[in-house]
Design a protein around this motif. Structure first.
Motif, short mmCIF file in Angstrom:
data_model
loop_
_atom_site.label_atom_id
_atom_site.label_comp_id
_atom_site.label_asym_id
_atom_site.label_seq_id
_atom_site.Cartn_x
_atom_site.Cartn_y
_atom_site.Cartn_z
N LEU A 71 -6.10 -8.29 -10.80
CA LEU A 71 -4.89 -8.45 -10.00
C LEU A 71 -5.19 -8.80 -8.55
O LEU A 71 -4.64 -9.77 -8.02
CB LEU A 71 -4.03 -7.18 -10.07
CG LEU A 71 -2.72 -7.23 -9.27
CD1 LEU A 71 -1.80 -8.31 -9.83
CD2 LEU A 71 -2.04 -5.89 -9.26
N LEU A 72 -6.06 -8.03 -7.90
CA LEU A 72 -6.32 -8.28 -6.48
C LEU A 72 -6.93 -9.66 -6.22
O LEU A 72 -6.50 -10.34 -5.28
CB LEU A 72 -7.18 -7.18 -5.88
CG LEU A 72 -6.45 -5.85 -5.65
CD1 LEU A 72 -7.40 -4.81 -5.11
CD2 LEU A 72 -5.26 -6.03 -4.74
N PRO A 73 -7.89 -10.14 -7.03
CA PRO A 73 -8.37 -11.50 -6.80
C PRO A 73 -7.26 -12.54 -6.94
O PRO A 73 -7.19 -13.50 -6.16
CB PRO A 73 -9.44 -11.70 -7.87
CG PRO A 73 -9.95 -10.33 -8.15
CD PRO A 73 -8.73 -9.45 -8.02
N ALA A 74 -6.35 -12.35 -7.90
CA ALA A 74 -5.24 -13.29 -8.06
C ALA A 74 -4.30 -13.23 -6.86
O ALA A 74 -3.82 -14.26 -6.37
CB ALA A 74 -4.48 -12.99 -9.35
N VAL A 75 -4.04 -12.03 -6.35
CA VAL A 75 -3.17 -11.87 -5.17
C VAL A 75 -3.83 -12.51 -3.95
O VAL A 75 -3.18 -13.22 -3.18
CB VAL A 75 -2.84 -10.39 -4.92
CG1 VAL A 75 -2.21 -10.18 -3.56
CG2 VAL A 75 -1.94 -9.86 -6.02
N HIS A 76 -5.14 -12.26 -3.77
CA HIS A 76 -5.84 -12.84 -2.63
C HIS A 76 -5.85 -14.36 -2.71
O HIS A 76 -5.70 -15.04 -1.69
CB HIS A 76 -7.26 -12.30 -2.52
CG HIS A 76 -7.31 -10.84 -2.20
ND1 HIS A 76 -6.67 -10.28 -1.12
CD2 HIS A 76 -7.92 -9.81 -2.82
CE1 HIS A 76 -6.88 -8.97 -1.09
NE2 HIS A 76 -7.64 -8.66 -2.12
N THR A 77 -6.00 -14.91 -3.90
CA THR A 77 -5.95 -16.37 -4.08
C THR A 77 -4.57 -16.90 -3.72
O THR A 77 -4.44 -17.92 -3.05
CB THR A 77 -6.30 -16.74 -5.54
OG1 THR A 77 -7.61 -16.26 -5.83
CG2 THR A 77 -6.25 -18.23 -5.76
N GLU A 81 -3.07 -19.52 1.37
CA GLU A 81 -2.27 -20.46 2.15
C GLU A 81 -1.20 -19.75 2.97
O GLU A 81 -0.96 -20.07 4.12
CB GLU A 81 -1.59 -21.48 1.22
CG GLU A 81 -2.55 -22.25 0.34
CD GLU A 81 -3.12 -23.45 1.05
OE1 GLU A 81 -2.40 -24.03 1.87
OE2 GLU A 81 -4.29 -23.79 0.77
N GLU A 82 -0.53 -18.81 2.33
CA GLU A 82 0.60 -18.12 2.96
C GLU A 82 0.66 -16.72 2.37
O GLU A 82 0.36 -16.52 1.19
CB GLU A 82 1.88 -18.90 2.61
CG GLU A 82 3.15 -18.30 3.12
CD GLU A 82 4.37 -19.10 2.67
OE1 GLU A 82 5.46 -18.60 2.90
OE2 GLU A 82 4.22 -20.18 2.07
N LEU A 83 1.06 -15.75 3.17
CA LEU A 83 1.14 -14.37 2.69
C LEU A 83 2.34 -14.22 1.76
O LEU A 83 3.46 -14.02 2.20
CB LEU A 83 1.24 -13.39 3.86
CG LEU A 83 1.23 -11.91 3.49
CD1 LEU A 83 -0.08 -11.55 2.80
CD2 LEU A 83 1.41 -11.06 4.72
N LEU A 84 2.07 -14.37 0.45
CA LEU A 84 3.14 -14.30 -0.54
C LEU A 84 3.29 -12.91 -1.14
O LEU A 84 4.38 -12.50 -1.51
CB LEU A 84 2.87 -15.30 -1.68
CG LEU A 84 2.80 -16.77 -1.27
CD1 LEU A 84 2.36 -17.61 -2.44
CD2 LEU A 84 4.14 -17.23 -0.73
#
Length: 122
Positions: A71-77, A81-84
């Protein structure tokens, strides 16, 4: 639950399939021997409780590993570009007494937790 355990398992099956329905839940599998015993004992109950505690800890560890590794690697990816999807770390150890402003907007007390999470996951 005792009636389910002693009723002859899943209809049509010789053995209980612990990959289906309620049989997947933490607790059923661990208490099956205790519930289906003709004369359940306190020792059997205590063993089932300890086995359930162990299973719960193992499940929690798998959840933490999944969050950290998937989860965290996907969130960081997604956030490059933008804090989603901001992430926050909440420390649930020890006795926690919520501050009096806990019902106010979360941004007042979460920003440092987000930085802490970033540091721990790098």
């Amino acid at each position: 639950m005792r009636q389910i355990a002693t009723s002859g398992n899943v209809p049509g099956n010789a053995e209980t399939d612990y990959t289906l329905g309620i049989y997947q839940s933490i607790g059923y599998k661990e208490f099956h021997d205790y519930l289906s015993a003709p004369q359940p004992s306190a020792a059997m109950f205590d063993a089932a409780v300890e086995h359930m505690k162990l299973s719960t800890r193992q499940y929690a560890k798998r959840q933490v590993s999944w969050i950290r590794n998937k989860l965290l690697p996907a969130v960081h990816t997604a956030n490059t570009e933008e804090l989603l999807a901001p992430t926050y770390l909440l420390d649930a150890t020890g006795n926690f007494t919520p501050p009096s402003h806990v019902y106010s907007p979360h941004a007042q007390f979460f920003p440092s937790a987000g930085r802490r999470l970033e540091q721990e996951c790098t």
